[in-house]
Design a protein around this motif. Structure first.
Motif, PDB file in Angstrom:
ATOM      1  N   PRO A   1       0.812  -1.227   0.000  1.00 27.97           N
ATOM      2  CA  PRO A   1       0.000   0.000   0.000  1.00 27.97           C
ATOM      3  C   PRO A   1       0.845   1.276   0.000  1.00 27.97           C
ATOM      4  O   PRO A   1       0.549   2.221  -0.736  1.00 27.97           O
ATOM      5  N   THR A   2       1.922   1.304   0.790  1.00 29.54           N
ATOM      6  CA  THR A   2       2.747   2.510   0.826  1.00 29.54           C
ATOM      7  C   THR A   2       3.518   2.688  -0.474  1.00 29.54           C
ATOM      8  O   THR A   2       3.655   3.808  -0.966  1.00 29.54           O
ATOM      9  N   GLU A   3       4.013   1.607  -1.059  1.00 32.73           N
ATOM     10  CA  GLU A   3       4.699   1.709  -2.352  1.00 32.73           C
ATOM     11  C   GLU A   3       3.755   2.206  -3.441  1.00 32.73           C
ATOM     12  O   GLU A   3       4.159   2.944  -4.343  1.00 32.73           O
ATOM     13  N   THR A   4       2.493   1.827  -3.339  1.00 35.49           N
ATOM     14  CA  THR A   4       1.487   2.297  -4.298  1.00 35.49           C
ATOM     15  C   THR A   4       1.340   3.820  -4.205  1.00 35.49           C
ATOM     16  O   THR A   4       1.252   4.504  -5.225  1.00 35.49           O
ATOM     17  N   ALA A   5       1.368   4.332  -2.976  1.00 34.10           N
ATOM     18  CA  ALA A   5       1.272   5.786  -2.789  1.00 34.10           C
ATOM     19  C   ALA A   5       2.484   6.498  -3.388  1.00 34.10           C
ATOM     20  O   ALA A   5       2.342   7.521  -4.060  1.00 34.10           O
ATOM     21  N   TYR A   6       3.686   5.964  -3.161  1.00 33.24           N
ATOM     22  CA  TYR A   6       4.888   6.588  -3.724  1.00 33.24           C
ATOM     23  C   TYR A   6       4.843   6.539  -5.250  1.00 33.24           C
ATOM     24  O   TYR A   6       5.185   7.506  -5.928  1.00 33.24           O
ATOM     25  N   ALA A   7       4.461   5.389  -5.784  1.00 32.07           N
ATOM     26  CA  ALA A   7       4.387   5.232  -7.243  1.00 32.07           C
ATOM     27  C   ALA A   7       3.408   6.237  -7.847  1.00 32.07           C
ATOM     28  O   ALA A   7       3.637   6.748  -8.946  1.00 32.07           O
ATOM     29  N   ALA A   8       2.338   6.532  -7.129  1.00 33.80           N
ATOM     30  CA  ALA A   8       1.360   7.506  -7.623  1.00 33.80           C
ATOM     31  C   ALA A   8       1.992   8.878  -7.802  1.00 33.80           C
ATOM     32  O   ALA A   8       1.639   9.614  -8.728  1.00 33.80           O
ATOM     33  N   LEU A   9       2.945   9.243  -6.935  1.00 31.89           N
ATOM     34  CA  LEU A   9       3.627  10.532  -7.086  1.00 31.89           C
ATOM     35  C   LEU A   9       4.452  10.552  -8.369  1.00 31.89           C
ATOM     36  O   LEU A   9       4.442  11.549  -9.101  1.00 31.89           O
ATOM     37  N   ILE A  10       5.140   9.466  -8.675  1.00 33.73           N
ATOM     38  CA  ILE A  10       5.896   9.399  -9.926  1.00 33.73           C
ATOM     39  C   ILE A  10       4.949   9.490 -11.113  1.00 33.73           C
ATOM     40  O   ILE A  10       5.186  10.255 -12.060  1.00 33.73           O
ATOM     41  N   GLY A  11       3.851   8.734 -11.075  1.00 30.92           N
ATOM     42  CA  GLY A  11       2.895   8.755 -12.180  1.00 30.92           C
ATOM     43  C   GLY A  11       2.272  10.121 -12.393  1.00 30.92           C
ATOM     44  O   GLY A  11       2.151  10.594 -13.528  1.00 30.92           O
ATOM     45  N   CYS A  12       1.899  10.787 -11.314  1.00 34.64           N
ATOM     46  CA  CYS A  12       1.281  12.107 -11.428  1.00 34.64           C
ATOM     47  C   CYS A  12       2.289  13.138 -11.923  1.00 34.64           C
ATOM     48  O   CYS A  12       1.970  13.975 -12.773  1.00 34.64           O
ATOM     49  N   THR A  13       3.514  13.071 -11.422  1.00 28.23           N
ATOM     50  CA  THR A  13       4.555  14.000 -11.879  1.00 28.23           C
ATOM     51  C   THR A  13       4.794  13.829 -13.373  1.00 28.23           C
ATOM     52  O   THR A  13       4.941  14.814 -14.110  1.00 28.23           O
ATOM     53  N   ASN A  14       4.806  12.591 -13.837  1.00 26.33           N
ATOM     54  CA  ASN A  14       4.997  12.321 -15.262  1.00 26.33           C
ATOM     55  C   ASN A  14       3.848  12.910 -16.089  1.00 26.33           C
ATOM     56  O   ASN A  14       4.070  13.664 -17.041  1.00 26.33           O
ATOM     57  N   THR A  15       2.624  12.587 -15.719  1.00 31.39           N
ATOM     58  CA  THR A  15       1.459  13.027 -16.495  1.00 31.39           C
ATOM     59  C   THR A  15       1.304  14.540 -16.476  1.00 31.39           C
ATOM     60  O   THR A  15       1.180  15.176 -17.528  1.00 31.39           O
ATOM     61  N   ILE A  16       1.305  15.122 -15.297  1.00 28.62           N
ATOM     62  CA  ILE A  16       1.110  16.573 -15.184  1.00 28.62           C
ATOM     63  C   ILE A  16       2.323  17.308 -15.751  1.00 28.62           C
ATOM     64  O   ILE A  16       2.184  18.356 -16.397  1.00 28.62           O
ATOM     65  N   GLY A  17       3.513  16.763 -15.551  1.00 27.09           N
ATOM     66  CA  GLY A  17       4.713  17.381 -16.117  1.00 27.09           C
ATOM     67  C   GLY A  17       4.641  17.481 -17.631  1.00 27.09           C
ATOM     68  O   GLY A  17       4.954  18.519 -18.217  1.00 27.09           O
ATOM     69  N   HIS A  18       4.197  16.414 -18.288  1.00 24.11           N
ATOM     70  CA  HIS A  18       4.072  16.447 -19.744  1.00 24.11           C
ATOM     71  C   HIS A  18       2.966  17.415 -20.190  1.00 24.11           C
ATOM     72  O   HIS A  18       3.145  18.134 -21.181  1.00 24.11           O
ATOM     73  N   LYS A  19       1.856  17.453 -19.456  1.00 23.67           N
ATOM     74  CA  LYS A  19       0.785  18.404 -19.797  1.00 23.67           C
ATOM     75  C   LYS A  19       1.285  19.847 -19.663  1.00 23.67           C
ATOM     76  O   LYS A  19       1.004  20.691 -20.523  1.00 23.67           O
ATOM     77  N   CYS A  20       2.008  20.127 -18.579  1.00 30.23           N
ATOM     78  CA  CYS A  20       2.526  21.483 -18.371  1.00 30.23           C
ATOM     79  C   CYS A  20       3.552  21.841 -19.436  1.00 30.23           C
ATOM     80  O   CYS A  20       3.555  22.965 -19.955  1.00 30.23           O
TER      81      CYS A  20
END
Length: 151
Positions: free
Chosen positions: A49-68
């Motif tokens: 569960p905690t690794e899933t939370a950390y992975a979500a930060l990488i995924g969100c940074t990737n997606t939002i970073g590319h959009k920005c």
């Protein structure tokens, strides 16, 4: 005609636990497994569960970073990520309630595109404004140190 997306939505997920540590989670037409490693009594069939939370930060940074980057007209290419998390495990070990279990996260984002250091700084600043997962960690009291650099 462009489709106008709703600004407020309700997300529905389902979970089915097959043991004390393993759960299969479904959203849309997808499923994911969340589990503990064997040494903690799990079957190691998914991130904890905690690794899933950390992975979500990488995924969100990737997606939002590319959009920005696209909105700014900056070519960042592909991104790579290296992360370290300082995790106070006393809470999950049932030793003591911990107000901020993830005390610090250090995330290095590496871009392989032609963007300059100044352009990456602009993308990083915009990403910090809009990444929902980084906002979640910051709101919980985690010290985030997210740095962008060229490859």
């Amino acid at each position: 005609m462009a489709i106008r997306q709703k600004s407020q939505v309700t997300v529905r997920m389902r979970g089915t636990a097959s043991s004390h540590s393993h759960v299969e989670v479904a959203v849309r037409d997808l499923t994911a497994e969340i589990d503990e490693p064997v040494e903690r009594g799990g079957t190691n069939r998914g991130f904890s569960p905690t690794e899933t939370a950390y992975a979500a930060l990488i995924g969100c940074t990737n997606t939002i970073g590319h959009k920005c980057a696209e909105a700014l007209g900056v070519d960042i290419g592909q991104l790579g990520f290296e992360m370290e998390v300082d995790f106070d495990r006393r809470g999950v070990l049932l030793q003591q309630e911990v107000a901020v279990p993830f005390t610090a996260i250090r995330l290095q984002v590496t871009a392989d595109g032609p963007a300059s250091a100044e352009e990456l700084d602009r993308v990083a600043a915009e990403t910090a404004k809009y990444c929902a997962i980084s906002k979640l960690f910051e709101g919980a009291g985690t010290k985030l140190d997210i740095r962008w650099r060229r490859n």
